[in-house]
Design a protein around this motif. Structure first.
Motif, PDB file in Angstrom:
ATOM      1  N   THR A 125     -22.193  -6.484  -0.371  1.00 57.54           N
ATOM      2  CA  THR A 125     -21.629  -6.305  -1.706  1.00 57.54           C
ATOM      3  C   THR A 125     -22.702  -6.200  -2.772  1.00 57.54           C
ATOM      4  O   THR A 125     -22.509  -5.516  -3.792  1.00 57.54           O
ATOM      5  N   ASP A 126     -23.841  -6.843  -2.565  1.00 60.66           N
ATOM      6  CA  ASP A 126     -24.927  -6.778  -3.551  1.00 60.66           C
ATOM      7  C   ASP A 126     -26.003  -5.775  -3.155  1.00 60.66           C
ATOM      8  O   ASP A 126     -27.118  -5.817  -3.670  1.00 60.66           O
ATOM      9  N   LYS A 164     -22.660 -14.792  -8.236  1.00 63.08           N
ATOM     10  CA  LYS A 164     -23.995 -14.442  -7.751  1.00 63.08           C
ATOM     11  C   LYS A 164     -24.229 -14.960  -6.334  1.00 63.08           C
ATOM     12  O   LYS A 164     -24.752 -14.243  -5.469  1.00 63.08           O
ATOM     13  N   GLY A 170     -30.096  -3.854  -6.728  1.00 62.04           N
ATOM     14  CA  GLY A 170     -29.097  -4.871  -7.037  1.00 62.04           C
ATOM     15  C   GLY A 170     -28.200  -4.483  -8.202  1.00 62.04           C
ATOM     16  O   GLY A 170     -28.593  -3.716  -9.086  1.00 62.04           O
ATOM     17  N   PRO A 171     -26.972  -5.026  -8.222  1.00 63.25           N
ATOM     18  CA  PRO A 171     -26.018  -4.623  -9.266  1.00 63.25           C
ATOM     19  C   PRO A 171     -26.423  -5.012 -10.676  1.00 63.25           C
ATOM     20  O   PRO A 171     -26.041  -4.342 -11.639  1.00 63.25           O
ATOM     21  N   GLU A 220     -28.620 -11.733 -16.486  1.00 62.84           N
ATOM     22  CA  GLU A 220     -27.561 -12.533 -15.873  1.00 62.84           C
ATOM     23  C   GLU A 220     -26.839 -13.397 -16.896  1.00 62.84           C
ATOM     24  O   GLU A 220     -25.620 -13.627 -16.794  1.00 62.84           O
ATOM     25  N   ILE A 225     -21.591 -12.980  -3.815  1.00 62.47           N
ATOM     26  CA  ILE A 225     -21.842 -11.589  -3.395  1.00 62.47           C
ATOM     27  C   ILE A 225     -23.042 -11.482  -2.463  1.00 62.47           C
ATOM     28  O   ILE A 225     -23.154 -10.531  -1.684  1.00 62.47           O
ATOM     29  N   ALA A 226     -23.941 -12.464  -2.513  1.00 61.45           N
ATOM     30  CA  ALA A 226     -25.097 -12.451  -1.616  1.00 61.45           C
ATOM     31  C   ALA A 226     -24.687 -12.632  -0.161  1.00 61.45           C
ATOM     32  O   ALA A 226     -25.421 -12.238   0.753  1.00 61.45           O
TER      33      ALA A 226
END
Length: 274
Positions: A206-207, A184, A212-213, A136, A187-188
């Motif tokens: 989205t995530d 972060k 996970g992306p 990250e 998108i959660a």
């Protein structure tokens, strides 16, 4: 898929056939040679196509290996380069719904894939990052995006992951929409939707891609390290289809929404006429 290792001549011929078909915008009725039996072979073919391109690489697309082939191929994902000439940054108006056009290989394989696109914040040399410690901190920004999956090879995806990897990951562009603030957390709680020709195709978290992306971002770093590829600061990672791989045709109109953050309305057009 061939069970016999490809010769260097076969690899060269395959890379030339695939890269020249893209350059000449020439549709192929089938995969133009034996299908590599391993991803290692496929990446050597891909390297040939990269060498044949006059365009710099600005990032990489990450795609999934079907679950039933992961043990055989020894990987969960595949990688393909994104060249500068097919990486498009939308204007603010286009990220808010103003219509635009995207070129594809008319008569070849065509699909759209909503994807989160990450941007690296530093150079990443092979072996310099242990992704097991997290990645990250390497993200400069995350964008609402689209991968245009298009190839001169009709039904490329039907030939399997090694064929897809051979043909630069079956991509013909990455579209950068809005940079997502506080990505972060955002998108959660966000959903992404895809509509084609006024029909809602799918909505998904989205995530919600496999693991996970950020796992796709880590894969890009690791795979490039294994191939001896340095990722310059600003490299992009198109991290995988959120709502699915949606096959469609030239002339179709689509809307991809990332919550209330970004709305992208576009029409697919013949790249010979674009």
């Amino acid at each position: 898929m061939s069970t016999t290792p490809l010769t260097s001549e076969q690899i060269s011929e395959l890379a030339n056939a695939l890269s020249s078909a893209r350059k000449d915008v020439r549709i192929l009725d089938g995969f133009p040679g034996p299908i590599p039996s391993t991803l290692a072979e496929a990446y050597v073919v891909q390297d040939g196509s990269i060498a044949a391109s006059e365009q710099p690489i600005v990032g990489w697309k990450v795609g999934m290996v079907p679950p039933d082939l992961r043990d055989e191929l020894g990987a969960e994902r595949i990688l393909g380069p994104v060249f500068k000439d097919v990486c498009i940054t939308l204007t603010e108006q286009q990220s808010k719904g103003q219509a635009f056009e995207l070129p594809v290989f008319a008569g070849g394989f065509i699909a759209i894939e909503p994807e989160l696109v990450f941007e690296t914040n530093q150079d990443i040399a092979p072996g310099s990052i242990n992704t097991a410690n997290g990645v990250e901190h390497l993200v400069k920004a995350a964008y609402a995006g689209i991968e245009i999956a298009s190839s001169p090879v009709i039904d490329l995806n039907g030939y399997g992951p090694t064929a897809i990897a051979s043909d630069i990951g079956n991509q013909y562009g990455v579209i950068l929409g809005t940079s997502i603030p506080d990505w972060k957390t955002a998108i959660a709680a966000m959903e992404t939707s895809t509509t084609i020709n006024d029909e809602l195709i799918n909505t998904a978290p989205t995530d919600g891609i496999f693991n996970g992306p950020l796992s796709a971002f880590a894969f890009m770093i690791d795979c490039c390290a294994e191939r001896g590829i340095t990722l310059p600061a600003g490299s992009l990672c198109s991290s995988g289809a959120i709502t699915g791989v949606h096959e469609t045709l030239v002339g179709s109109t689509s809307t991809v929404k990332f919550g209330d953050v970004c709305t992208m309305n576009f029409t697919l057009v013949d790249n010979k006429k674009a």
